[in-house]
Design a protein around this motif. Sequence first.
Motif, PDB file in Angstrom:
ATOM      1  N   THR A   1       0.842  -1.198   0.000  1.00  0.00           N
ATOM      2  CA  THR A   1       0.000   0.000   0.000  1.00  0.00           C
ATOM      3  C   THR A   1       0.874   1.244   0.000  1.00  0.00           C
ATOM      4  OG1 THR A   1      -1.732  -1.158   1.217  1.00  0.00           O
ATOM      5  CG2 THR A   1      -1.810   1.238   1.254  1.00  0.00           C
ATOM      6  N   ALA A   2       0.508   2.197  -0.848  1.00  0.00           N
ATOM      7  CA  ALA A   2       1.266   3.446  -0.919  1.00  0.00           C
ATOM      8  C   ALA A   2       1.252   4.143   0.438  1.00  0.00           C
ATOM      9  CB  ALA A   2       0.658   4.353  -1.984  1.00  0.00           C
ATOM     10  N   SER A   3       2.355   4.811   0.716  1.00  0.00           N
ATOM     11  CA  SER A   3       2.505   5.478   2.006  1.00  0.00           C
ATOM     12  C   SER A   3       1.394   6.503   2.242  1.00  0.00           C
ATOM     13  CB  SER A   3       3.865   6.157   2.061  1.00  0.00           C
ATOM     14  OG  SER A   3       4.043   6.782   3.290  1.00  0.00           O
ATOM     15  N   GLU A   4       1.000   7.229   1.199  1.00  0.00           N
ATOM     16  CA  GLU A   4      -0.060   8.230   1.346  1.00  0.00           C
ATOM     17  C   GLU A   4      -1.385   7.564   1.714  1.00  0.00           C
ATOM     18  OE1 GLU A   4       1.542   7.950  -1.856  1.00  0.00           O
ATOM     19  OE2 GLU A   4       3.161   9.196  -1.069  1.00  0.00           O
ATOM     20  N   GLU A   5      -1.668   6.434   1.098  1.00  0.00           N
ATOM     21  CA  GLU A   5      -2.911   5.712   1.401  1.00  0.00           C
ATOM     22  C   GLU A   5      -2.903   5.178   2.825  1.00  0.00           C
ATOM     23  OE1 GLU A   5      -5.851   5.216  -0.308  1.00  0.00           O
ATOM     24  OE2 GLU A   5      -4.968   6.820  -1.507  1.00  0.00           O
ATOM     25  N   PHE A   6      -1.751   4.659   3.242  1.00  0.00           N
ATOM     26  CA  PHE A   6      -1.646   4.156   4.610  1.00  0.00           C
ATOM     27  C   PHE A   6      -1.801   5.294   5.611  1.00  0.00           C
ATOM     28  CE2 PHE A   6       0.753   2.810   8.400  1.00  0.00           C
ATOM     29  CZ  PHE A   6      -0.006   1.699   8.722  1.00  0.00           C
ATOM     30  N   ASP A   7      -1.197   6.448   5.300  1.00  0.00           N
ATOM     31  CA  ASP A   7      -1.350   7.610   6.181  1.00  0.00           C
ATOM     32  C   ASP A   7      -2.805   8.051   6.262  1.00  0.00           C
ATOM     33  OD1 ASP A   7       1.362   7.573   6.632  1.00  0.00           O
ATOM     34  OD2 ASP A   7       1.811   9.216   5.225  1.00  0.00           O
ATOM     35  N   ARG A   8      -3.520   7.981   5.152  1.00  0.00           N
ATOM     36  CA  ARG A   8      -4.952   8.333   5.141  1.00  0.00           C
ATOM     37  C   ARG A   8      -5.746   7.348   6.005  1.00  0.00           C
ATOM     38  NH1 ARG A   8      -8.982  10.564   6.268  1.00  0.00           N
ATOM     39  NH2 ARG A   8     -10.844  10.336   5.042  1.00  0.00           N
ATOM     40  N   THR A   9      -5.399   6.082   5.944  1.00  0.00           N
ATOM     41  CA  THR A   9      -6.075   5.079   6.780  1.00  0.00           C
ATOM     42  C   THR A   9      -5.786   5.347   8.254  1.00  0.00           C
ATOM     43  OG1 THR A   9      -5.875   3.465   4.997  1.00  0.00           O
ATOM     44  CG2 THR A   9      -6.356   2.599   7.179  1.00  0.00           C
TER      45      THR A   9
END
Length: 139
Positions: free
Chosen positions: A109-117
């Motif tokens: 998972t992209a870091s930005e997506e993980f940060d959003r989660t």
Amino acid sequence: MDKLIAGSLGALVSMAAVILGAWLHGVRERRQWRRDQMLRAAVDFITPTRYLLNHYRWLGEEGMNQDDRHERRGRMQNARTAVHLLYSPPVVQLMEELVSRLHETTPATASEEFDRTQEMFRDLVKRLRVELGGRLSTP
């Protein structure tokens, strides 16, 4: 006769006070019970969700102990049911969005997506706190 009326009136007032006191005590007990249930549901959801979120990201589904994963997902599912019953629709909707994102989270998972989660998880915790604190006054 005046003493009989005064005595009867005093007994009625006393009886009304006892009934009102019992009713208020019942209301307070129900509120406390509901708050306890809400707190338990929140904790029971947050704990396995945080664990799964961290481990999906770091280990991936295949790197996890699958028995542990199934147990935690089962605990999370039970808590989801309680949250559906006890919390407002916006909180339930945010919880369901978080669960969907959790299922999509892997080490790839992209870091930005993980940060959003992660941010969604923090938002959910904040909303759970608000509903817990906003529903009841402390005894």
